[in-house]
Enzyme design. Structure first.
Site, PDB file in Angstrom:
ATOM      1  N   ALA A   1       0.868  -1.184   0.000  1.00  0.00           N
ATOM      2  CA  ALA A   1       0.000   0.000   0.000  1.00  0.00           C
ATOM      3  C   ALA A   1       0.901   1.229   0.000  1.00  0.00           C
ATOM      4  O   ALA A   1       2.076   1.154   0.363  1.00  0.00           O
ATOM      5  CB  ALA A   1      -0.867  -0.022   1.248  1.00  0.00           C
TER       6      ALA A   1
ATOM      7  N   GLY B   1       0.652  -5.201   0.714  1.00  0.00           N
ATOM      8  CA  GLY B   1      -0.466  -5.204  -0.233  1.00  0.00           C
ATOM      9  C   GLY B   1      -0.074  -5.784  -1.576  1.00  0.00           C
ATOM     10  O   GLY B   1      -0.899  -6.350  -2.292  1.00  0.00           O
TER      11      GLY B   1
ATOM     12  N   GLU C   1      -0.429  -9.333  -1.160  1.00  0.00           N
ATOM     13  CA  GLU C   1      -1.865  -9.637  -1.049  1.00  0.00           C
ATOM     14  C   GLU C   1      -2.527  -9.642  -2.422  1.00  0.00           C
ATOM     15  O   GLU C   1      -3.384 -10.474  -2.724  1.00  0.00           O
ATOM     16  CB  GLU C   1      -2.539  -8.635  -0.106  1.00  0.00           C
TER      17      GLU C   1
ATOM     18  N   GLU D   1       4.199  -5.632   7.313  1.00  0.00           N
ATOM     19  CA  GLU D   1       3.350  -4.633   7.955  1.00  0.00           C
ATOM     20  C   GLU D   1       3.699  -4.358   9.416  1.00  0.00           C
ATOM     21  O   GLU D   1       3.629  -3.231   9.873  1.00  0.00           O
ATOM     22  CB  GLU D   1       1.873  -5.022   7.836  1.00  0.00           C
TER      23      GLU D   1
HETATM   24  N1  T1G Z   1       4.665   3.449  -0.016  1.00  0.00           N
HETATM   25  C1  T1G Z   1       5.124   4.648  -0.437  1.00  0.00           C
HETATM   26  N2  T1G Z   1       6.424   4.897  -0.758  1.00  0.00           N
HETATM   27  C2  T1G Z   1       7.277   3.868  -0.628  1.00  0.00           C
HETATM   28  C3  T1G Z   1       6.885   2.587  -0.181  1.00  0.00           C
HETATM   29  C4  T1G Z   1       5.500   2.394   0.121  1.00  0.00           C
HETATM   30  N3  T1G Z   1       5.033   1.212   0.519  1.00  0.00           N
HETATM   31  N4  T1G Z   1       7.987   1.789  -0.164  1.00  0.00           N
HETATM   32  C5  T1G Z   1       9.020   2.537  -0.573  1.00  0.00           C
HETATM   33  N5  T1G Z   1       8.605   3.787  -0.850  1.00  0.00           N
HETATM   34  C6  T1G Z   1       9.424   4.888  -1.356  1.00  0.00           C
HETATM   35  C7  T1G Z   1      10.530   5.262  -0.383  1.00  0.00           C
HETATM   36  O1  T1G Z   1      10.037   6.181   0.563  1.00  0.00           O
HETATM   37  C8  T1G Z   1      11.548   5.859  -1.316  1.00  0.00           C
HETATM   38  O2  T1G Z   1      11.077   7.170  -1.646  1.00  0.00           O
HETATM   39  C9  T1G Z   1      11.407   5.028  -2.582  1.00  0.00           C
HETATM   40  O3  T1G Z   1      10.103   4.420  -2.512  1.00  0.00           O
HETATM   41  C10 T1G Z   1      12.449   3.939  -2.685  1.00  0.00           C
HETATM   42  O4  T1G Z   1      12.392   3.215  -1.456  1.00  0.00           O
HETATM   43  C11 T1G Z   1      -2.584  -3.157   2.814  1.00  0.00           C
HETATM   44  C12 T1G Z   1      -1.218  -1.904   4.679  1.00  0.00           C
HETATM   45  C13 T1G Z   1      10.248  -2.007  -1.651  1.00  0.00           C
HETATM   46  C14 T1G Z   1      12.180  -3.155  -0.568  1.00  0.00           C
HETATM   47  O5  T1G Z   1       6.492  -1.974   4.021  1.00  0.00           O
HETATM   48  O6  T1G Z   1      10.684  -2.229   1.939  1.00  0.00           O
HETATM   49  O7  T1G Z   1       0.977  -2.804   2.202  1.00  0.00           O
HETATM   50  O8  T1G Z   1      13.045   8.464  -0.787  1.00  0.00           O
HETATM   51  O9  T1G Z   1      14.799   3.543  -0.841  1.00  0.00           O
HETATM   52  O10 T1G Z   1      15.973   0.242  -1.229  1.00  0.00           O
HETATM   53  O11 T1G Z   1      -1.688  -4.984   3.956  1.00  0.00           O
HETATM   54  O12 T1G Z   1      11.161   0.392  -0.282  1.00  0.00           O
HETATM   55  O13 T1G Z   1      12.941   7.756  -3.193  1.00  0.00           O
HETATM   56  O14 T1G Z   1      11.340   9.524  -2.324  1.00  0.00           O
HETATM   57  O15 T1G Z   1      13.379   1.733   0.248  1.00  0.00           O
HETATM   58  O16 T1G Z   1      14.961  -0.283  -3.535  1.00  0.00           O
HETATM   59  C15 T1G Z   1       3.972  -2.646   3.137  1.00  0.00           C
HETATM   60  C16 T1G Z   1       8.297  -0.808   2.225  1.00  0.00           C
HETATM   61  C17 T1G Z   1       3.216  -1.371   3.201  1.00  0.00           C
HETATM   62  C18 T1G Z   1       7.466  -2.020   1.862  1.00  0.00           C
HETATM   63  C19 T1G Z   1      12.528  -1.180  -2.052  1.00  0.00           C
HETATM   64  N6  T1G Z   1       5.146  -2.493   2.312  1.00  0.00           N
HETATM   65  N7  T1G Z   1       9.321  -0.566   1.232  1.00  0.00           N
HETATM   66  O17 T1G Z   1      13.749  -0.850  -1.407  1.00  0.00           O
HETATM   67  O18 T1G Z   1      14.059   1.545  -2.180  1.00  0.00           O
HETATM   68  S1  T1G Z   1       1.812  -1.542   4.250  1.00  0.00           S
HETATM   69  C20 T1G Z   1       6.332  -2.147   2.839  1.00  0.00           C
HETATM   70  C21 T1G Z   1      10.468  -1.295   1.197  1.00  0.00           C
HETATM   71  C22 T1G Z   1       0.763  -2.511   3.349  1.00  0.00           C
HETATM   72  C23 T1G Z   1      -1.312  -3.847   3.198  1.00  0.00           C
HETATM   73  C24 T1G Z   1      -0.444  -3.015   4.076  1.00  0.00           C
HETATM   74  C25 T1G Z   1      11.483  -0.876   0.182  1.00  0.00           C
HETATM   75  C26 T1G Z   1      11.590  -1.825  -1.016  1.00  0.00           C
HETATM   76  P1  T1G Z   1      12.178   8.302  -2.017  1.00  0.00           P
HETATM   77  P2  T1G Z   1      13.714   2.517  -0.950  1.00  0.00           P
HETATM   78  P3  T1G Z   1      14.783   0.140  -2.122  1.00  0.00           P
END
Ligand code: T1G
Length: 647
Positions: free
Chosen positions: A62, A101, A104, A124
Site C-alpha cells: 500500500a 499489499g 496480497e 506490515e
Molecule cells: N509506499 C510509499 N512509498 C514507498 C513505499 C510504500 N510502501 N515503499 C518505498 N517507498 C518509497 C521510499 O520512501 C523511497 O522514496 C522510494 O520508494 C524507494 O524506497 C494493505 C497496509 C520495496 C524493498 O512496508 O521495503 O501494504 O526516498 O529507498 O531500497 O496490507 O522500499 O525515493 O522519495 O526503500 O529499492 C507494506 C516498504 C506497506 C514495503 C525497495 N510495504 N518498502 O527498497 O528503495 S503496508 C512495505 C520497502 C501494506 C497492506 C499493508 C522498500 C523496497 P524516495 P527505498 P529500495
C-alpha cells in the site's frame, strides 16, 4: 501516463503496472487494476492474464504516504477479491519484492511465479500495523499456519526458492520473467485450475501451538504491539470462516493504523530513506569512490574494511608494522569467517571478500586512493601523525576522514594540505553491522567532501546523520547525559537493577548499567580523567568509584553487578552497595514507568539542546541516531518523537 497498461499476446493478456518508485498501491493503481479485471473478463479472446510490473520491483505494498488519510475506494481487500473472482485466471509475475499489499494482490491471483532473486513478504508489523487486505487470511491457506506466523510476526521477506518450497509461489522463472510467466499461464489453462486461495483449507494447530507462539512473539516484540495482533489474526483465520476472518483482520488493521506506534514507525520509515540524501546537498556532486583505504586494523578499522568489502569495493589496510598488518588482516578475516559460521556466507564468498583487502605499512600505496578513513588509537598525537603522512602521500583531492568519536576533528586536521577534503566519519562498532554513521564536517570541509561522506553512507547502506562539532557529537553526548541521569536516580535511592529493568521494559535491549558492564566502565572513566588532566572541572561519578575499585565490568568479573565465572547474568552486588553507600539515599519507591519517563526525558532534553545549538538539524536526525546507534526501540520513534507525543 497510465499506471496500468494492457497488452495481448494471443490468448494471454499482460497487465503492466508502472507506478514509480516502487509500484505502491495508490488510488490510481487500485482503480487501474479494478478496471482491468472488467475489461479482460469481457474479452472473449483472453484466456488468462499475467500481472507484471515495470521498474525495480513488483508492487511493494500500500502507499504508505496515504496512511494518514481516510481510505478511498476501491479498497484493497475488495480489489484482491475482484482479481480472485475474475473469470480469467491471473498470474502474478514477481521481480524485486512483492510486499504487504503487493503480496496480497499476488495472493488474489490464481498463480504466482517469480524470478530466483525475488522475494515475497508481509512487513506490515515493521510499520506498526498488520496486513489489511487478506494477508493473514490467505497466506496460511497456501503455506500453513507456522510459516505464515514466522513471516508475518517478524515481517521478514522470503526469497523465491523458499517461497516455492513453502507453497507461496507456483514456479521460479529462470530467464525473462514475462516470457516465462506467459508460458506458465498458457500451460496452466490447459489443466483444471486450482481453487482460489480463499477457498482452500487451513490445518488449524492445537491450542499448545498458539500458547507457545504467543510467548515467543511477545518475547521478540519487546513491547511492539503489532506482532501479537498479527498472530491473533492468523489464529482467527485458522479458526473461523474466511469472511469472518477477513472482517477481524480489517478491524485490527484499521485500529492499529491510528496508533502512536504506527505513527512512530512510519516517521522512522521515511526518515531512514531521506537521511542518505539531504536536501541541502541535492545539487552537489560527490567525488568518485572507487579506491578506498583504512588506517588501522583494530576492531573499528576491521569493521570499516568489512563494510567496504560488503559494498564490493577493494580496500587497502595500512598499519604501523608488518605484525600489525597481519593482525589487522586476521581481524578482517574473523569478520567474514563469522559470516560463514552463521550461514550468511559460503567459504568461497568469504575468501573473495578477504582477497579484496591489501595490507601494507607503506603509505606510498595510497598515491591514487579516493578516500582514506583513519581508525587508529583515540589519541590526538597518534592521529595527527597519521594525517601528516596522509597529507604527504595522498592526492590533494583525496577525501581524508577520521573515525574519531571524541576528539575535535578541527585539531586532528590542523596543518593538513587542502583541509577542505577533511571530514569526520564516526562509525559505530561493529562497523559492518551498525547502520549509524555520524558525518562531522569541520568549518573548512567543502560541500563536495560532505556530499562524498553521504555518498559513502549510501554505498555502505548506512543511515548517515550530519553532526556539528561538540563533545561526543550527537549520540555520545546524549549517552553521557543519559548515564549521568541514571546515576542521579541511583543517588536518589532507586536500585540499579530497577533502573535497568525499567529501560528493558521500555524496549531497550539493555539498561544503562548492564550496558556499561558489557562495554567496560573504564572507557568513559579514561575520558573523564583525560578531561580532568586537561583542567576541566569534571565531578566524580559513581562509575569513577567503581573503576578505582577495579570494577570495570564483565571483563573484571564485576562492575555495577557481580558476574559469576561463566555466567554473564548480572548479580546485584553487595560490594557495590558498600562502595556507594555514602552516595546513595534511602531506597526510593520510584516506579519503573517513572524511571523510563525520566531517563527518556533527559535524552530528549539533551537532544533539544543539540538542536538549539545547531549540532543536529532535525529531531528525526536525533531519533535516527538513537535508534540506529544506541538501540532505542524503533516502535517508539526515538526520544524526540516519544516525548513530543507526550508533550
Ligand atoms: N509506499 C510509499 N512509498 C514507498 C513505499 C510504500 N510502501 N515503499 C518505498 N517507498 C518509497 C521510499 O520512501 C523511497 O522514496 C522510494 O520508494 C524507494 O524506497 C494493505 C497496509 C520495496 C524493498 O512496508 O521495503 O501494504 O526516498 O529507498 O531500497 O496490507 O522500499 O525515493 O522519495 O526503500 O529499492 C507494506 C516498504 C506497506 C514495503 C525497495 N510495504 N518498502 O527498497 O528503495 S503496508 C512495505 C520497502 C501494506 C497492506 C499493508 C522498500 C523496497 P524516495 P527505498 P529500495
Amino acid at each position: 501516463m497510465s499506471v496500468v497498461t494492457i497488452a495481448r499476446q494471443g490468448d494471454i493478456a499482460t497487465v503492466t503496472v508502472d507506478n514509480p518508485p516502487v509500484n505502491a498501491l495508490g488510488l490510481a493503481l487500485r482503480q487501474g487494476l479494478w478496471d482491468a479485471v472488467a475489461e479482460l473478463d469481457a474479452d472473449p479472446a483472453v484466456r488468462a492474464v499475467v500481472l507484471i510490473c515495470a521498474g525495480r520491483t513488483f508492487i511493494a505494498g500500500a502507499d504508505v504516504t496515504e496512511f494518514g488519510k481516510p481510505p478511498v475506494e476501491p479498497h484493497l481487500p475488495e480489489l484482491v477479491a475482484r482479481i480472485e473472482a475474475a473469470e480469467k485466471p491471473w498470474v502474478a509475475a514477481i521481480h524485486g519484492s512483492a510486499l504487504g499489499g503487493g503480496f496480497e494482490v499476488a495472493l488474489g491471483c490464481r498463480f504466482r511465479v517469480a524470478l530466483p532473486d525475488a522475494s515475497v513478504g508481509l512487513p506490515e508489523v515493521t510499520l506498526g500495523i498488520i496486513p489489511g487486505a487478506g494477508g493473514t487470511v490467505r497466506t496460511p491457506r497456501l503455506c500453513g499456519v507456522e510459516t505464515a506466523v514466522d513471516m508475518a510476526t517478524a515481517g521478514k521477506p522470503l526469497r523465491a526458492p523458499k517461497a516455492l518450497a513453502a507453497g507461496l509461489i507456483d514456479a521460479v522463472i529462470e530467464g525473462d520473467l514475462l516470457e516465462g510467466a506467459v508460458a506458465f499461464a498458457r500451460a496452466a489453462i490447459e489443466q483444471p485450475l486450482p481453487l482460489p486461495v480463499s477457498a482452500r483449507e487451513i490445518a488449524a494447530p492445537d491450542a499448545a501451538f498458539w500458547t507457545e507462539a504467543e510467548k515467543a512473539v511477545a518475547k521478540a516484540a519487546k513491547g511492539a504491539a503489532a506482532p501479537a495482533r498479527v498472530l491473533a489474526s492468523i489464529r482467527k483465520a485458522a479458526e473461523v470462516p474466511f469472511t469472518e476472518a477477513m472482517d477481524f483482520e480489517r478491524e485490527t488493521f484499521m485500529a492499529l493504523r491510528g496508533t502512536e506506534q504506527a505513527a512512530a514507525l512510519r516517521t522512522v520509515f521515511f526518515a531512514e530513506r531521506a537521511a542518505p540524501r539531504p536536501a541541502a546537498l541535492r545539487d552537489v556532486q560527490p567525488l568518485p569512490l572507487k579506491k578506498l583505504a583504512v588506517i588501522g586494523g583494530g576492531t573499528m578499522g576491521a569493521g570499516i574494511i568489512a563494510a567496504i568489502r560488503d559494498a564490493g569495493l577493494p580496500v587497502i589496510l595500512i598499519e604501523r608494522d608488518d605484525e600489525a598488518v597481519a593482525r589487522g588482516l586476521s581481524n578482517v578475516a574473523k569478520v567474514f569467517d563469522g559470516g560463514v559460521k552463521r550461514g550468511k556466507l559460503t567459504e568461497a564468498q568469504a575468501q573473495t571478500l578477504k582477497d579484496g583487502v591489501t595490507g601494507t605499512t607503506d603509505y606510498a600505496a595510497l598515491v591514487d586512493v579516493d578516500m582514506v578513513i583513519e581508525a587508529v588509537f583515540e589519541e590526538i598525537g597518534v592521529k595527527r601523525a597519521v594525517f601528516t603522512q596522509l597529507g604527504e602521500h595522498c592526492r590533494t583531492d583525496a577525501v581524508l576522514a577520521t573515525n574519531t568519536s571524541y576528539l575535535d576533528p578541527r585539531t586532528i586536521a590542523e596543518g593538513l594540505p587542502n583541509p577542505s577534503r577533511f571530514i569526520g566519519l564516526h562509525f559505530f562498532s561493529p562497523a559492518n553491522v551498525m547502520k549509524l554513521l555520524e558525518i562531522v564536517p569541520t568549518p573548512e570541509t567543502s560541500p563536495e567532501t560532505l556530499a562524498t561522506g553521504f555518498a559513502l553512507g549510501r554505498l555502505l547502506k548506512k543511515i548517515p546523520v550530519q553532526s556539528g562539532i561538540c563533545e561526543g557529537f550527537i549520540g555520545n553526548r546524549i549517552l553521557k547525559r543519559y548515564r549521568a541521569a541514571a546515576e542521579g536516580l541511583v543517588r536518589k535511592g532507586v536500585p540499579i537493577a530497577r533502573i535497568d529493568a525499567a529501560m528493558r521494559s521500555y524496549g531497550l535491549a539493555m539498561g544503562p548499567f548492564e550496558a556499561q558492564d558489557l562495554g567496560g566502565l573504564d572507557i568513559a572513566y579514561l575520558q573523564r580523567e583525560g578531561a580532568r588532566a586537561a583542567g576541566q572541572d569534571v565531578p566524580e561519578t559513581l562509575g569513577d568509584i567503581l573503576v578505582r575499585a577495579d570494577r570495570k565490568g564483565q571483563k573484571t568479573g564485576g562492575g555495577w553487578y557481580d558476574y559469576v565465572a561463566g555466567d554473564r547474568k548480572p548479580q546485584v552486588s553487595a560490594t557495590v552497595t558498600e562502595l556507594l553507600a555514602a552516595q546513595i539515599g534511602p531506597e526510593s519507591a520510584m516506579s519503573e514507568a517513572d524511571v523510563a519517563t525520566a531517563l527518556v526525558g533527559e535524552m530528549a532534553a539533551e537532544g533539544q539542546a543539540i538542536l538549539n545549538e545547531g549540532i543536529a538539524s532535525s529531531p528525526t536526525d536525533i531519533d535516527l541516531v538513537e535508534i540506529h546507534g544506541y538501540g532505542f526501540p524503533r516502535w517508539r520513534g526515538g526520544p524526540m518523537f516519544a516525548t513530543r507525543a507526550r508533550d
